[in-house]
Design a protein around this motif. Structure first.
Motif, PDB file in Angstrom:
ATOM      1  N   THR A 136       1.858  11.980  -2.614  1.00  0.00           N
ATOM      2  CA  THR A 136       1.456  13.345  -2.269  1.00  0.00           C
ATOM      3  C   THR A 136       2.185  14.318  -3.191  1.00  0.00           C
ATOM      4  O   THR A 136       3.386  14.184  -3.424  1.00  0.00           O
ATOM      5  N   VAL A 189       0.866  -1.181   0.000  1.00  0.00           N
ATOM      6  CA  VAL A 189       0.000   0.000   0.000  1.00  0.00           C
ATOM      7  C   VAL A 189       0.902   1.230   0.000  1.00  0.00           C
ATOM      8  O   VAL A 189       1.983   1.213   0.571  1.00  0.00           O
ATOM      9  N   ASP A 227      -8.353   5.892  -2.874  1.00  0.00           N
ATOM     10  CA  ASP A 227      -8.742   6.895  -1.892  1.00  0.00           C
ATOM     11  C   ASP A 227      -7.935   8.160  -2.222  1.00  0.00           C
ATOM     12  O   ASP A 227      -6.759   8.059  -2.580  1.00  0.00           O
ATOM     13  N   ILE A 240       1.093   5.879  -0.587  1.00  0.00           N
ATOM     14  CA  ILE A 240       0.445   7.197  -0.730  1.00  0.00           C
ATOM     15  C   ILE A 240       1.343   8.058  -1.603  1.00  0.00           C
ATOM     16  O   ILE A 240       2.559   8.118  -1.392  1.00  0.00           O
ATOM     17  N   ARG A 276      -4.052   7.392  -2.242  1.00  0.00           N
ATOM     18  CA  ARG A 276      -3.668   6.206  -1.457  1.00  0.00           C
ATOM     19  C   ARG A 276      -4.309   4.964  -2.058  1.00  0.00           C
ATOM     20  O   ARG A 276      -5.441   5.025  -2.555  1.00  0.00           O
ATOM     21  N   TYR A 335      -7.337  12.225  -0.739  1.00  0.00           N
ATOM     22  CA  TYR A 335      -7.694  13.253   0.243  1.00  0.00           C
ATOM     23  C   TYR A 335      -6.835  14.498   0.045  1.00  0.00           C
ATOM     24  O   TYR A 335      -5.780  14.455  -0.583  1.00  0.00           O
TER      25      TYR A 335
END
Lengths: 136, 159
Positions: free
Chosen positions: B71, B67, B145, B69, B84, B147
């Protein structure tokens, strides 16, 4: 040596960092804080917003070890990663730096710098970069 | 989860008007790792790919905890995005038909497996340009996902 060099401190203070946290079972959450203050060369403090604090508080409570990499143009100019143990008090996230890495792509990727002496790290920096921090 | 047009257009090499990103991974017991990545692109509308130039800890982490992320770091231009989802390294030598969440290994390696030739980092100043660009594979993240990392709304869902 887990002490930041002046070059590291200058870039980190000006641009802050992407701060990677994770749950104990390894589910990550990263926040971005756009400035930092550094004390004694090894304590980095970030002032969080309420939203940032709420986003990572549970992770810090169960797993305080975090990784940080400089934000903005420093992501290119200052290819470092800093790992350490964080404490969250109110909206203040304070990290004691324990590990320092070079993350420049290529043969130096993942080179661990905190195992070298300060003089060696500064020589390393001087041989690779022409600045000692962001432009004024 | 499908990314929007603005995201798809921004996720390309910074020399082509895109962005530099940070990639977060972590070990199975939660030790995080975060590194800057210049060679980045959207792949279809649900995946992001990054050149794997021997990202050592990233590989170890993704082997045991797939997994990640991504950014956006620079230039942000109000692109306060964090993506993500499941993440792996599709390496040279993988079976062409290997499928990672809808990405075929052979197809992604043929398109992005030699990034330095396809998009040489000609805009990168000499003192920060890597001395050699050797690519082991393609880091592939499926966006599950997304955000905002904008400080006052950090964590707010954007997709």
């Amino acid at each position: 040596m887990s002490t930041l060099t002046p070059r590291m401190m200058n870039w980190l203070a000006r641009f802050g960092a992407h701060i990677a946290t994770a749950s104990k079972s390894g589910y990550p959450t990263t926040i971005v804080v756009e400035s930092a203050t550094i004390e004694e060369g090894k304590y980095v403090t970030y002032q969080l917003t309420d939203a940032q604090r709420d986003q990572i508080a549970a992770n810090i409570a169960e797993n305080p070890y975090v990784a940080q990499a400089p934000h903005a143009i420093a992501a290119i100019r200052a290819a470092y990663q800093f790992k350490g143990s964080a404490t969250l008090e109110g909206n203040s996230l304070k990290v004691e730096i324990k590990e320092i890495y070079c993350t420049k792509p290529g043969p130096e990727a993942a080179l661990r710098l905190d195992v070298l002496g300060m003089d060696q790290v500064i020589k390393f920096e001087e041989s690779r970069w022409r600045d000692v921090g962001p432009p004024k | 989860m499908k990314m929007n047009e603005e995201m798809l257009n921004a996720l390309q090499s910074v020399g082509s008007g895109g962005v530099v990103v940070h990639l977060t991974t972590c070990s199975a017991d939660g030790v995080s790792n975060v590194v800057g990545e210049r060679f980045v692109a959207s792949y279809g509308d649900e995946h992001i790919v990054i050149a794997d130039m021997f990202a050592q800890k990233t590989k170890v982490n993704l082997n045991e905890n797939p997994v990640g992320i991504i950014t956006v770091a620079h230039p942000t231009k109000a692109r306060y995005w964090a993506f993500r989802g499941p993440c792996t390294i599709i390496m040279w030598g993988e079976d062409d038909d290997y499928d990672f969440h809808g990405v075929k290994a052979g197809e992604v390696l043929r398109e992005w497996g030699d990034w330095a030739t396809k998009e040489p980092p000609s805009e990168v100043p000499p003192d920060i340009r890597p001395p050699a660009l050797c690519q082991r594979g393609v880091i592939t993240l499926k966006v599950d996902d997304a955000y905002s990392w904008f400080p006052n709304e950090s964590g707010k869902k954007i997709l």
